[in-house]
Design a protein around this motif. Sequence first.
Motif, PDB file in Angstrom:
ATOM      1  N   ASP A 199       0.809  -1.226   0.000  1.00  0.00           N
ATOM      2  CA  ASP A 199       0.000   0.000   0.000  1.00  0.00           C
ATOM      3  C   ASP A 199       0.841   1.274   0.000  1.00  0.00           C
ATOM      4  N   GLY A 200       2.164   1.139  -0.089  1.00  0.00           N
ATOM      5  CA  GLY A 200       3.030   2.308  -0.164  1.00  0.00           C
ATOM      6  C   GLY A 200       3.551   2.797   1.173  1.00  0.00           C
ATOM      7  N   THR A 201       3.118   2.216   2.291  1.00  0.00           N
ATOM      8  CA  THR A 201       3.627   2.614   3.599  1.00  0.00           C
ATOM      9  C   THR A 201       4.967   1.929   3.868  1.00  0.00           C
ATOM     10  N   LEU A 202       5.798   2.593   4.667  1.00  0.00           N
ATOM     11  CA  LEU A 202       7.142   2.101   4.950  1.00  0.00           C
ATOM     12  C   LEU A 202       7.175   1.234   6.203  1.00  0.00           C
ATOM     13  N   SER A 203       8.159   0.364   6.272  1.00  0.00           N
ATOM     14  CA  SER A 203       8.347  -0.459   7.460  1.00  0.00           C
ATOM     15  C   SER A 203       9.841  -0.666   7.691  1.00  0.00           C
ATOM     16  N   TYR A 204      10.339  -0.126   8.814  1.00  0.00           N
ATOM     17  CA  TYR A 204      11.754  -0.261   9.182  1.00  0.00           C
ATOM     18  C   TYR A 204      11.866  -1.234  10.351  1.00  0.00           C
ATOM     19  N   TYR A 205      12.948  -2.021  10.371  1.00  0.00           N
ATOM     20  CA  TYR A 205      13.135  -3.046  11.401  1.00  0.00           C
ATOM     21  C   TYR A 205      14.375  -2.711  12.228  1.00  0.00           C
ATOM     22  N   PHE A 206      14.166  -2.572  13.544  1.00  0.00           N
ATOM     23  CA  PHE A 206      15.177  -2.014  14.443  1.00  0.00           C
ATOM     24  C   PHE A 206      16.038  -3.078  15.116  1.00  0.00           C
ATOM     25  N   SER A 207      17.297  -2.732  15.307  1.00  0.00           N
ATOM     26  CA  SER A 207      18.194  -3.477  16.193  1.00  0.00           C
ATOM     27  C   SER A 207      18.340  -2.677  17.483  1.00  0.00           C
ATOM     28  N   LYS A 208      18.803  -3.335  18.532  1.00  0.00           N
ATOM     29  CA  LYS A 208      19.075  -2.622  19.790  1.00  0.00           C
ATOM     30  C   LYS A 208      20.135  -1.554  19.576  1.00  0.00           C
ATOM     31  N   GLU A 209      21.096  -1.854  18.726  1.00  0.00           N
ATOM     32  CA  GLU A 209      22.189  -0.910  18.471  1.00  0.00           C
ATOM     33  C   GLU A 209      21.665   0.353  17.789  1.00  0.00           C
ATOM     34  N   ARG A 210      20.717   0.186  16.871  1.00  0.00           N
ATOM     35  CA  ARG A 210      20.130   1.349  16.196  1.00  0.00           C
ATOM     36  C   ARG A 210      19.363   2.222  17.190  1.00  0.00           C
ATOM     37  N   LEU A 211      18.628   1.614  18.096  1.00  0.00           N
ATOM     38  CA  LEU A 211      17.906   2.389  19.102  1.00  0.00           C
ATOM     39  C   LEU A 211      18.866   3.148  20.008  1.00  0.00           C
ATOM     40  N   ARG A 212      19.938   2.489  20.393  1.00  0.00           N
ATOM     41  CA  ARG A 212      20.936   3.155  21.237  1.00  0.00           C
ATOM     42  C   ARG A 212      21.569   4.332  20.506  1.00  0.00           C
ATOM     43  N   GLU A 213      21.827   4.157  19.232  1.00  0.00           N
ATOM     44  CA  GLU A 213      22.397   5.237  18.426  1.00  0.00           C
ATOM     45  C   GLU A 213      21.452   6.434  18.383  1.00  0.00           C
ATOM     46  N   LEU A 214      20.161   6.182  18.158  1.00  0.00           N
ATOM     47  CA  LEU A 214      19.190   7.261  18.022  1.00  0.00           C
ATOM     48  C   LEU A 214      18.940   8.000  19.327  1.00  0.00           C
ATOM     49  N   PHE A 215      18.638   7.248  20.377  1.00  0.00           N
ATOM     50  CA  PHE A 215      18.145   7.864  21.608  1.00  0.00           C
ATOM     51  C   PHE A 215      19.253   8.228  22.600  1.00  0.00           C
ATOM     52  N   VAL A 216      20.348   7.487  22.594  1.00  0.00           N
ATOM     53  CA  VAL A 216      21.429   7.746  23.549  1.00  0.00           C
ATOM     54  C   VAL A 216      22.528   8.591  22.913  1.00  0.00           C
ATOM     55  N   GLN A 217      23.087   8.101  21.817  1.00  0.00           N
ATOM     56  CA  GLN A 217      24.205   8.816  21.187  1.00  0.00           C
ATOM     57  C   GLN A 217      23.772  10.142  20.583  1.00  0.00           C
ATOM     58  N   HIS A 218      22.675  10.135  19.830  1.00  0.00           N
ATOM     59  CA  HIS A 218      22.191  11.378  19.221  1.00  0.00           C
ATOM     60  C   HIS A 218      21.297  12.174  20.163  1.00  0.00           C
ATOM     61  N   GLY A 219      20.433  11.483  20.900  1.00  0.00           N
ATOM     62  CA  GLY A 219      19.458  12.172  21.734  1.00  0.00           C
ATOM     63  C   GLY A 219      19.927  12.557  23.116  1.00  0.00           C
ATOM     64  N   GLY A 220      20.995  11.912  23.597  1.00  0.00           N
ATOM     65  CA  GLY A 220      21.502  12.230  24.923  1.00  0.00           C
ATOM     66  C   GLY A 220      20.645  11.708  26.061  1.00  0.00           C
ATOM     67  N   LEU A 221      19.795  10.724  25.786  1.00  0.00           N
ATOM     68  CA  LEU A 221      18.931  10.162  26.814  1.00  0.00           C
ATOM     69  C   LEU A 221      19.634   9.015  27.547  1.00  0.00           C
ATOM     70  N   VAL A 222      19.075   8.638  28.675  1.00  0.00           N
ATOM     71  CA  VAL A 222      19.601   7.530  29.470  1.00  0.00           C
ATOM     72  C   VAL A 222      18.827   6.264  29.103  1.00  0.00           C
ATOM     73  N   GLU A 223      19.537   5.207  28.790  1.00  0.00           N
ATOM     74  CA  GLU A 223      18.895   3.944  28.450  1.00  0.00           C
ATOM     75  C   GLU A 223      18.498   3.204  29.719  1.00  0.00           C
ATOM     76  N   ILE A 224      17.199   2.964  29.877  1.00  0.00           N
ATOM     77  CA  ILE A 224      16.677   2.232  31.025  1.00  0.00           C
ATOM     78  C   ILE A 224      16.444   0.768  30.661  1.00  0.00           C
ATOM     79  N   GLU A 225      15.938   0.564  29.458  1.00  0.00           N
ATOM     80  CA  GLU A 225      15.651  -0.792  28.973  1.00  0.00           C
ATOM     81  C   GLU A 225      15.802  -0.790  27.467  1.00  0.00           C
ATOM     82  N   ASN A 226      16.343  -1.889  26.913  1.00  0.00           N
ATOM     83  CA  ASN A 226      16.509  -1.993  25.467  1.00  0.00           C
ATOM     84  C   ASN A 226      16.721  -3.465  25.130  1.00  0.00           C
ATOM     85  N   ASP A 227      15.678  -4.115  24.645  1.00  0.00           N
ATOM     86  CA  ASP A 227      15.786  -5.555  24.417  1.00  0.00           C
ATOM     87  C   ASP A 227      14.778  -5.987  23.357  1.00  0.00           C
ATOM     88  N   TYR A 228      14.811  -7.268  23.041  1.00  0.00           N
ATOM     89  CA  TYR A 228      13.872  -7.832  22.075  1.00  0.00           C
ATOM     90  C   TYR A 228      12.775  -8.603  22.802  1.00  0.00           C
TER      91      TYR A 228
END
Length: 286
Positions: free
Chosen positions: A206-235
């Motif tokens: 239908d033209g909508t996008l779907s991205y699939y995340f790794s824990k490392e990608r989340l850490r990059e986005l929210f911790v390294q770029h965002g400066g947030l503290v990681e409390i939980e990050n798992d599958y």
Amino acid sequence: MDETFIADAKDVLAKDTSVIPDFWQNKYKNEASKNWDKFYNRNTTNFYKDRHWTDREFEELRPSHIFTEHKPVLLEIGCGVGNFVWPILERNPDIFVYACDFSPRAVGFVQSNENYMESRCQAFVCDITKDRLADTIPPHSVDIVSAIFVFSALPPEKQADAVANVIEILKPGGRILFRDYALYDLAQLRFKSGHKLEDNLYVRQDGTLSYYFSKERLRELFVQHGGLVEIENDYVVKKLINAKLNIDSDRIFAQAKFQAPITTTDSIDASAGKTQSINNSEVLVE
């Protein structure tokens, strides 16, 4: 995820070496909100079920669990037609919810719902990759941001901008609750050739996008770029078993919590009753 499963999944993904031409990649990325608007035009409010499971996965969403001295404020990004909003409002009588989506049609469904009350909820149209949330929500005023199956709809190059946008309205000590599709999920492995834009990014029929995340990608986005503290990050792995067809497959989701840092000044303000922070309790992932 065991090593055998990961190896098999990598083999499946490695076989799809073709990518969509640049023209179509740009078209799908630029027309994301338009394609989701078409999705809600076709399906109205009937496609997704209400998300009654969220407070089981995230204790922060349980009534009076974290916030005891003030009325919590929550922002639901990518609210769709309100499948997350309505259960939260019902179970938390003191909470106020902001709800946004980049589909005007979806926001219209929220606003026209019989449960919508402006005294408890404000729904508005917003593309979080470019529209400033702080133009609608006071900066540093939100206790919880729920990001449930929304970042996967964004192109990877725009995800960091969305994180920065969300952080601007998050209180010191406030949390982002994240759940989305993870690397090697069944849906990713089922994509046929001709749907891949780039690694881990696909376009549906239908033209909508779907991205699939790794824990490392989340850490990059929210911790390294965002400066947030990681409390939980798992599958989170959910087994799907079809006894009739003798099929055993996995749905895999990325689940995480990130917290805005609390400075010394914030702590002093909190003790004076000006700021209510969130504690550091954790939830075990299934």
